[in-house]
Design a protein around this motif. Sequence first.
Motif, PDB file in Angstrom:
ATOM      1  N   SER A 154       1.129   4.033  -2.895  1.00  0.00           N
ATOM      2  CA  SER A 154       0.738   5.425  -2.715  1.00  0.00           C
ATOM      3  C   SER A 154       1.938   6.372  -3.099  1.00  0.00           C
ATOM      4  CB  SER A 154       0.658   5.598  -1.402  1.00  0.00           C
ATOM      5  OG  SER A 154       0.283   6.797  -0.794  1.00  0.00           O
ATOM      6  N   GLU A 155       3.150   5.911  -2.948  1.00  0.00           N
ATOM      7  CA  GLU A 155       4.416   6.637  -3.341  1.00  0.00           C
ATOM      8  C   GLU A 155       4.487   6.559  -4.725  1.00  0.00           C
ATOM      9  OE1 GLU A 155       7.725   4.712  -1.299  1.00  0.00           O
ATOM     10  OE2 GLU A 155       7.288   5.623   0.510  1.00  0.00           O
TER      11      GLU A 155
ATOM     12  N   ASP B 282       0.893  -1.327   0.081  1.00  0.00           N
ATOM     13  CA  ASP B 282      -0.110  -0.111   0.112  1.00  0.00           C
ATOM     14  C   ASP B 282       1.016   1.112   0.082  1.00  0.00           C
ATOM     15  OD1 ASP B 282      -2.163  -1.583  -0.061  1.00  0.00           O
ATOM     16  OD2 ASP B 282      -2.554  -1.340   2.106  1.00  0.00           O
ATOM     17  N   ARG B 283       1.961   1.191   0.840  1.00  0.00           N
ATOM     18  CA  ARG B 283       2.721   2.464   0.768  1.00  0.00           C
ATOM     19  C   ARG B 283       3.485   2.558  -0.473  1.00  0.00           C
ATOM     20  NH1 ARG B 283       8.123   3.108   4.945  1.00  0.00           N
ATOM     21  NH2 ARG B 283       8.756   5.298   4.263  1.00  0.00           N
ATOM     22  N   GLU B 284       3.819   1.441  -0.972  1.00  0.00           N
ATOM     23  CA  GLU B 284       4.670   1.600  -2.311  1.00  0.00           C
ATOM     24  C   GLU B 284       3.898   2.122  -3.317  1.00  0.00           C
ATOM     25  OE1 GLU B 284       8.047  -1.962  -1.994  1.00  0.00           O
ATOM     26  OE2 GLU B 284       6.229  -2.294  -2.843  1.00  0.00           O
TER      27      GLU B 284
END
Length: 233
Positions: free
Chosen positions: A209-210, A205-207
Amino acid sequence: MNSAISILRDCVVPATPTRSQNRVQRRVEKGAQSDDFVSKSGKLLRGGIEMKQAIGRELRQGPDSVGRAKRGASNESEAKNQDVARQLAWEIAAINVHLEEIRYFWARTLGISGPQWMILMALADLDQGEGVPVKVVSKMLHVDPSFVTTQSKMLEKKGFMRRKTSEEDARIVQMSLTDKTYKLIAGLASEQEALNNFIFAEFSDRELSELTGKLAALKKRLEKASLKVTMGI
């Protein structure tokens, strides 16, 4: 006998030099000292000249060679950046082709075109219950408002959306999806979710989003670049 003793004494103890001999000796010593001074001075002079020449070469070559090294490294870095930029452009073009194929697949399930499907998806994301102006949808899709107007009228005839004039400004047309369309989209939700999970399986999810943030920043830079090209800058 006395002469023999005198000769023997001179062999063991040096005879006392005469004044003339002393003058000659002093001249010889002074000459030797002078020669030694000249020799040392010559060596120092040559050493100074060689050092000066070495410093001159260093001053001429040093900054220039360092500058060439920096320019070479800079040029190599710029070349690599250009290669990466071209590769990225090709990757984005390929991604767009595949996204277009997927859009046309979903559109065919509803019996509409790819661009019409995109208009429906834009309304589904943007509508907060009051409808969405044509200009807002055209900006999101990066197309001319007249194109959205033409396609939305076709979608209205097929029962996929409603069009009504804004009560505040008669020049503005608000568009919204019909209940029929919401039901059709909801029927495709599980398939779309499964496909999205497959596409983004390698991203956390973080990747994700980035990545989305980086792509948004790149989109803004590309918009500015398009303006520069259009204006001939």
